[in-house]
Enzyme design. Structure first.
Site, mmCIF file in Angstrom:
data_model
loop_
_atom_site.group_PDB
_atom_site.id
_atom_site.type_symbol
_atom_site.label_atom_id
_atom_site.label_comp_id
_atom_site.label_asym_id
_atom_site.label_seq_id
_atom_site.Cartn_x
_atom_site.Cartn_y
_atom_site.Cartn_z
ATOM 1 N N LEU A 73 0.740 -1.276 0.077
ATOM 2 C CA LEU A 73 0.141 0.292 -0.176
ATOM 3 C C LEU A 73 0.878 1.153 0.213
ATOM 4 O O LEU A 73 1.705 1.504 0.673
ATOM 5 C CB LEU A 73 -0.567 -0.137 1.422
ATOM 6 C CG LEU A 73 -2.009 -1.283 1.378
ATOM 7 C CD1 LEU A 73 -2.497 -0.948 2.786
ATOM 8 C CD2 LEU A 73 -2.964 -1.014 0.214
ATOM 9 N N HIS A 74 0.773 2.138 -1.031
ATOM 10 C CA HIS A 74 1.626 3.431 -0.821
ATOM 11 C C HIS A 74 0.607 4.704 -1.908
ATOM 12 O O HIS A 74 1.392 5.619 -1.658
ATOM 13 C CB HIS A 74 2.839 3.233 -1.731
ATOM 14 C CG HIS A 74 2.629 3.244 -3.221
ATOM 15 N ND1 HIS A 74 2.272 2.031 -3.788
ATOM 16 C CD2 HIS A 74 2.791 3.995 -4.097
ATOM 17 C CE1 HIS A 74 2.381 2.034 -5.145
ATOM 18 N NE2 HIS A 74 2.510 3.367 -5.316
ATOM 19 N N ARG A 75 -0.699 4.248 -2.083
ATOM 20 C CA ARG A 75 -1.309 5.337 -2.777
ATOM 21 C C ARG A 75 -1.465 6.675 -1.848
ATOM 22 O O ARG A 75 -2.061 6.196 -0.614
ATOM 23 C CB ARG A 75 -2.582 4.935 -3.250
ATOM 24 C CG ARG A 75 -2.297 4.130 -4.388
ATOM 25 C CD ARG A 75 -2.745 4.730 -5.651
ATOM 26 N NE ARG A 75 -2.016 3.891 -6.717
ATOM 27 C CZ ARG A 75 -0.909 4.359 -7.568
ATOM 28 N NH1 ARG A 75 -0.300 5.413 -7.142
ATOM 29 N NH2 ARG A 75 -0.303 3.323 -8.260
#
Ligand code: UD1
Length: 389
Positions: free
Chosen positions: A219-221
């Site tokens: 997850l990095h958005r």
């Protein structure tokens, strides 16, 4: 530029951030194998610079050392984009490339395309025409603008041409070439690092031994990790998933920084969740290929899991890669805990979607692009010569 530097009139190949590297590696190889193309010059903007985000992937993918590194580093979108623009301009002046090749949708992609087009240098965009129709996503803005100013657009799925046509980009500029990211995946699949090795190196050997298998999370958005409430919700979802399956979670630097900044480290600490540093390409490939399921908000991971036939749950409301849902293994679950858990349970009960590998995701996209580009540049040279004559 010194005479021993990169040649003038070559193909300026631009990379900036991690997801660019697996797209550019097969292109560089295919350009070298196409005798009628000028030499490739690899230019790194330096958007990503950590060893784990950068050098390690270059090594894994067999990318050559960049000929030029602009070393822009991290900053706000405005400053990062502006710095790339400022620093690429003299480089393009010195190199006078036959064309510039940009890939994907990161800030470096748009910044270089914008400078090149105003200099009359043809811009070639690989992975064109993808649309989430969500302008809150910085990448969507980069995609729309890069495509508008590109001379030649190579697409990964047929629907992309329709997206481009709706924005006034005619079919004469568009060529359906397939997916260069999957070229990399197919080339390196057999060399993937066994997950037991990767997990043991991260102190999480127990995970690899769990008979239930494991899930992989990435997850990095900004929409999932830049806001404390959203990141808290994301963490709560991962914890729930980990009750069903132990989780291996390579943390992107942005996510790690925010977990610490928002005081959420405790919420992320769980014996069933292994927080790993960013992984190399071969380690990530090994983890994904062996996972029972992958929970992600990455664009590339949606495609890679489809190619690997591993169920993918995408924690976003939309995707610019609809073929991974229509034909592949992807399910959009949003940041909705009940939704995520329902799909996880279904995957555990049935094995989940198997899907099929989409058209032209066959390992030969870069070769098709090299052949087509050679013809396109030759035709352009001929028409320029005729115009001058
Ligand atoms: C960028 C891309 C995104 C892509 C992602 C893959 C844009 C708008 N976004 O997002 O599309 O999916 O790369 O990783 O171009 N950082 C490091 N080391 C690094 C690079 C970044 O620690 O080598 C940290 C810095 O704190 C930085 C933050 O990560 O501020 C964000 O980096 P940035 O390049 O701005 O965007 P990404 O989130 O990586």
């Amino acid at each position: 530029m010194a005479s021993s530097g990169p040649p003038r009139g070559g193909i300026a190949c631009i990379v900036g951030a991690r997801p660019n590297f697996m797209k550019m590696a097969p292109l560089i190889r295919a350009f070298a194998a196409e005798p009628s193309l000028p030499a490739a010059v690899l230019i790194h903007t330096g958007q990503h610079y950590d060893f784990a985000m950068n050098d390690r992937l270059f090594r894994d993918l067999g990318l050559p050392e960049p000929d030029i590194n602009l070393e822009v580093g991290s900053a706000s979108h405005a400053v990062q984009t502006a710095e790339v623009m400022k620093r690429i301009e003299p480089v393009l002046d010195a190199l006078a490339p036959a064309c510039v090749v940009v890939v994907g949708d990161v800030n470096s992609t748009l910044a270089v395309a914008l400078v090149a087009t105003k200099k009359g240098i043809p811009v070639v965009h690989v992975e064109a025409g993808l649309r989430s129709y969500d302008r809150a996503m910085p990448e969507e803005v980069n995609r729309v603008l890069t495509d508008q100013i590109s001379d030649l657009l190579y697409t990964t799925e047929r629907a992309a041409a329709g997206n481009l046509a709706r924005e006034g980009i005619g079919p004469e500029r568009v060529y359906f070439a397939g997916n260069v990211m999957i070229d990399s995946l197919l080339q390196h699949r057999a060399r993937a690092t066994p997950p037991a090795t990767t997990l043991a190196a991260a102190g999480a050997a127990a995970l690899a031994a769990d008979p239930a298998g494991f899930a992989v999370v990435t997850l990095h958005r900004p929409s999932n990790v830049d806001d404390p409430v959203a990141l808290g919700e994301s963490l709560a979802i991962v914890r729930e998933v980990s009750r069903r399956l132990p989780v291996a979670w390579p943390l992107h630097p942005r996510t790690r920084a925010n977990v610490e900044r928002f005081g959420l480290l405790e919420a992320a600490t769980d014996p069933r969740i292994a927080l790993l540093p960013p992984q190399g390409y071969l380690e990530m490939l090994g983890l994904m290929a062996a996972a029972k399921l992958v929970l992600t908000d990455s664009g590339g991971v949606q495609e890679e899991t489809t190619a690997l036939a591993v169920p993918c749950l995408t924690m976003r409301a939309n995707t610019e890669r609809p073929i991974t849902v229509d034909e592949g293994t992807n399910v959009l679950v949003g940041r909705d805990r009940a939704n995520v858990l329902a799909v996880v349970d279904e995957v555990l009960a049935t094995g989940g979607k198997r899907g099929r590998r989409p058209e032209l995701w066959d390992g030969h996209a870069a070769t098709r692009i090299a052949g087509h580009l050679a013809g396109w540049l030759a035709a352009r040279r001929t028409s320029l010569t005729e115009a001058i004559a």
